[in-house]
Every structure is written in structure tokens, then in C-alpha cells.
Write a protein that holds these residues in place. Structure first.
Motif, PDB file in Angstrom:
ATOM      1  N   PHE A 165      -2.655  -7.436  -3.089  1.00 47.27           N
ATOM      2  CA  PHE A 165      -1.704  -7.826  -2.048  1.00 47.27           C
ATOM      3  C   PHE A 165      -1.134  -9.204  -2.341  1.00 47.27           C
ATOM      4  N   GLN A 166       0.141  -9.368  -2.055  1.00 45.04           N
ATOM      5  CA  GLN A 166       0.764 -10.679  -1.998  1.00 45.04           C
ATOM      6  C   GLN A 166       1.197 -10.854  -0.543  1.00 45.04           C
ATOM      7  N   ASP A 167       0.525 -11.774   0.149  1.00 50.74           N
ATOM      8  CA  ASP A 167       0.677 -11.874   1.605  1.00 50.74           C
ATOM      9  C   ASP A 167       0.384 -10.492   2.203  1.00 50.74           C
ATOM     10  N   GLU A 168       1.285  -9.914   2.978  1.00 48.38           N
ATOM     11  CA  GLU A 168       0.975  -8.622   3.590  1.00 48.38           C
ATOM     12  C   GLU A 168       1.476  -7.434   2.771  1.00 48.38           C
ATOM     13  N   SER A 169       2.110  -7.697   1.632  1.00 43.21           N
ATOM     14  CA  SER A 169       2.706  -6.630   0.843  1.00 43.21           C
ATOM     15  C   SER A 169       1.822  -6.195  -0.314  1.00 43.21           C
ATOM     16  N   VAL A 170       1.827  -4.890  -0.576  1.00 46.35           N
ATOM     17  CA  VAL A 170       1.106  -4.360  -1.726  1.00 46.35           C
ATOM     18  C   VAL A 170       1.913  -4.628  -2.996  1.00 46.35           C
ATOM     19  N   VAL A 171       1.286  -5.291  -3.963  1.00 46.85           N
ATOM     20  CA  VAL A 171       1.948  -5.581  -5.237  1.00 46.85           C
ATOM     21  C   VAL A 171       1.622  -4.501  -6.266  1.00 46.85           C
ATOM     22  N   ASP A 172       0.358  -4.044  -6.235  1.00 45.44           N
ATOM     23  CA  ASP A 172      -0.096  -3.059  -7.216  1.00 45.44           C
ATOM     24  C   ASP A 172      -1.164  -2.203  -6.582  1.00 45.44           C
ATOM     25  N   ASP A 173      -0.920  -0.942  -6.455  1.00 44.19           N
ATOM     26  CA  ASP A 173      -1.948   0.007  -5.989  1.00 44.19           C
ATOM     27  C   ASP A 173      -1.998   1.204  -6.917  1.00 44.19           C
ATOM     28  N   SER A 174      -1.630   0.998  -8.177  1.00 41.57           N
ATOM     29  CA  SER A 174      -1.542   2.097  -9.128  1.00 41.57           C
ATOM     30  C   SER A 174      -2.893   2.759  -9.406  1.00 41.57           C
ATOM     31  N   GLN A 175      -3.988   2.018  -9.225  1.00 46.43           N
ATOM     32  CA  GLN A 175      -5.319   2.574  -9.489  1.00 46.43           C
ATOM     33  C   GLN A 175      -6.050   2.971  -8.203  1.00 46.43           C
ATOM     34  N   LEU A 176      -5.369   2.944  -7.104  1.00 47.43           N
ATOM     35  CA  LEU A 176      -5.988   3.308  -5.828  1.00 47.43           C
ATOM     36  C   LEU A 176      -5.855   4.817  -5.617  1.00 47.43           C
ATOM     37  N   PRO A 177      -6.965   5.533  -5.441  1.00 45.17           N
ATOM     38  CA  PRO A 177      -6.895   6.987  -5.176  1.00 45.17           C
ATOM     39  C   PRO A 177      -6.337   7.233  -3.775  1.00 45.17           C
ATOM     40  N   LYS A 178      -5.046   7.392  -3.684  1.00 47.78           N
ATOM     41  CA  LYS A 178      -4.376   7.345  -2.388  1.00 47.78           C
ATOM     42  C   LYS A 178      -4.643   8.575  -1.514  1.00 47.78           C
ATOM     43  N   ASP A 179      -5.240   9.617  -2.102  1.00 44.39           N
ATOM     44  CA  ASP A 179      -5.558  10.764  -1.270  1.00 44.39           C
ATOM     45  C   ASP A 179      -6.701  10.448  -0.304  1.00 44.39           C
ATOM     46  N   ARG A 180      -7.532   9.462  -0.653  1.00 43.95           N
ATOM     47  CA  ARG A 180      -8.675   9.164   0.215  1.00 43.95           C
ATOM     48  C   ARG A 180      -8.837   7.688   0.528  1.00 43.95           C
ATOM     49  N   PHE A 181      -8.213   6.831  -0.260  1.00 41.88           N
ATOM     50  CA  PHE A 181      -8.355   5.386  -0.068  1.00 41.88           C
ATOM     51  C   PHE A 181      -7.079   4.820   0.558  1.00 41.88           C
ATOM     52  N   SER A 182      -7.270   3.846   1.453  1.00 46.56           N
ATOM     53  CA  SER A 182      -6.132   3.104   1.990  1.00 46.56           C
ATOM     54  C   SER A 182      -6.542   1.651   2.167  1.00 46.56           C
ATOM     55  N   ALA A 183      -5.562   0.772   2.081  1.00 46.34           N
ATOM     56  CA  ALA A 183      -5.832  -0.659   2.237  1.00 46.34           C
ATOM     57  C   ALA A 183      -4.686  -1.279   3.017  1.00 46.34           C
ATOM     58  N   GLU A 184      -5.032  -2.250   3.838  1.00 50.27           N
ATOM     59  CA  GLU A 184      -4.000  -2.951   4.586  1.00 50.27           C
ATOM     60  C   GLU A 184      -4.345  -4.420   4.744  1.00 50.27           C
ATOM     61  N   ARG A 185      -3.282  -5.200   4.925  1.00 51.36           N
ATOM     62  CA  ARG A 185      -3.430  -6.648   5.145  1.00 51.36           C
ATOM     63  C   ARG A 185      -2.296  -7.028   6.095  1.00 51.36           C
ATOM     64  N   LEU A 186      -2.447  -6.590   7.319  1.00 49.41           N
ATOM     65  CA  LEU A 186      -1.342  -6.567   8.265  1.00 49.41           C
ATOM     66  C   LEU A 186      -0.709  -7.933   8.526  1.00 49.41           C
ATOM     67  N   LYS A 187      -1.513  -8.965   8.638  1.00 51.66           N
ATOM     68  CA  LYS A 187      -0.987 -10.293   8.955  1.00 51.66           C
ATOM     69  C   LYS A 187      -1.029 -11.213   7.747  1.00 51.66           C
TER      70      LYS A 187
END
Lengths: 110, 116
Positions: free
Chosen positions: B49-71
Motif C-alpha cells: 500500500f501507498q497511503d490508502e491505495s494498493v500499489v502491488d497486489d500481484s501475488q495476493l490470492p484474490k479469490d480468498r485474500f483481501s487487504a485494506e488500509r482505509l484511512k
């Protein structure tokens, strides 16, 4: 990243001796390298870093050497102490990513 | 000395259950990373993450994993449903420079996940 499973190379040294841990990196374009120490059950702890425009950098009891010709990085620990026992990882930058190499277990014998 | 905080330190769950991990980076650090470390291996990046935005999630298994940094400060990593192969140490790291990986990353103590 590199992967060696559970069979990490091990370096055993006598307390008070100097330790040298070696690392071969992959990307000739990498411009930043870091050594981390990881104790059992803990996160990696920053030890020392070096940029590609340098070939040597010294810290307290630690020295990092960079040989870009053969893509080799080493960590020297002077007067190794029991508290230095841990797994040591080198890491290099790939684009905007930090990629970790295979770890080395350092065991210090008293 | 400022540190990256993570909780819980240990989590045991059964497969198919949902789990969540929390990370609070060093104050003022704009970049936050989640890594997964399998026993005997080095950490591997899941998401940056850069601040609240995802910069790179290419290795995140998106079918089961999620990540957030809302603020743009603390972050949560979730797995749903957990699988046996997810058993690992989940590490959070932060760095101060906007360019990310060229600045030193400082790691938290990690969350050890065991899926039964």
C-alpha cells in the motif's frame, strides 16, 4: 524469492570468533541490498544496508561487502556473541519490490 | 523506538473459517506491506500500500485474500475461507519513503497462523 524449504544452510561459530554469511543475488540491476536478522518466532530485524554505488559499509560489529561483478553479498559479524544466533536473510530490490534470498542459520557455541 | 504493531500474535483456526490480521505501521510511514513467510523460507510479498491505495497486489490470492488500509494508517489482511496451505507467518512491514522498496522496511513481530 528463493526457496530452500526447511534445510537452511547452517554456520556454527565459537563465541568471540568472527562470522561471515554469504548470499548470491539474482538481479544485476538491483540497486539496494539489506541484511535482516530473524530470531525464532519474531519478525525480521534490520541489520545493515548498502546501495549499489558502494562496495563496503560498516556498522557496529557488522560489515556488509558487495561484489557486483559476481553478484555476491556478505555479512561479517565481529566477535560473535550468543545473542547473534538467528536466521540471517539478504534481500535485494527487484523494481519496486524487496526480494528475500535463502536464509542462513547462525549458531554460536559458548 | 517506534515499532510496527501486529495482532494477534498467534491464531489457530479450522479450514473454511475466516481470519483477520491487523497491522499498525510506524507513525508517519506512508508505505505498508504484507508478507507471508513459510517456515524455512524468506518472506514473500502479498500486497503493498501507498497511503490508502494498493500499489502491488500481484501475488495476493484474490479469490480468498483481501487487504485494506482505509484511512492510510493501519491495515487489515483477511483470509476467507482459510485453507491448510495458508499456515504460515504473516508479517507486516512499513517504510517511510514514497518510492517504497528503495527505503528500509521495518517489520512487525508477525502473526503465526495455523490452519487445522
Amino acid at each position: 524469492g528463493e526457496s530452500v524449504g526447511l534445510h537452511l544452510p547452517t554456520l556454527s561459530v565459537q563465541e568471540g570468533d568472527n562470522s561471515i554469511i554469504n548470499c548470491a543475488y539474482s538481479n544485476s540491476a538491483s540497486d539496494y541490498f539489506i541484511w535482516y536478522k530473524q530470531e525464532s518466532g519474531k519478525g525480521p530485524q534490520f541489520i545493515i544496508d548498502i546501495r549499489s554505488n558502494m562496495d563496503k559499509r560498516q556498522g557496529q560489529r557488522v560489515t556488509v561487502l558487495l561484489n557486483k561483478t559476481v553478484k555476491h553479498l556478505s555479512l561479517q559479524i565481529a566477535a560473535t556473541q550468543p545473542g547473534d544466533s538467528a536466521v540471517y536473510f539478504c534481500a535485494e530490490t527487484w523494481g519496486n519490490k524487496l526480494v528475500f534470498g535463502a536464509g542462513t542459520i547462525l549458531r554460536v557455541k559458548s | 523506538e517506534a515499532e510496527v504493531a501486529q495482532s494477534p500474535r498467534y491464531k489457530i483456526t479450522e479450514k473454511s473459517q475466516a481470519v483477520a490480521f491487523w497491522c499498525d505501521p510506524i507513525s508517519g510511514h506512508a508505505t505498508l506491506y504484507w508478507y507471508r513467510q513459510i517456515l524455512g523460507q524468506g518472506p514473500e510479498l502479498l500486497v503493498q500500500f501507498q497511503d490508502e491505495s494498493v500499489v502491488d497486489d500481484s501475488q495476493l490470492p484474490k479469490d480468498r485474500f483481501s487487504a485494506e488500509r482505509l484511512k492510510g494508517v493501519d491495515s487489515t489482511l483477511k483470509i476467507q475461507p482459510a485453507e491448510l496451505g495458508d499456515s504460515a507467518m504473516y508479517l507486516c512491514a512499513s517504510s517511510s519513503r514514497i518510492s517504497g522498496a528503495t527505503d528500509t522496511q521495518y517489520f512487525g513481530p508477525g502473526t503465526r497462523l495455523t490452519v487445522l
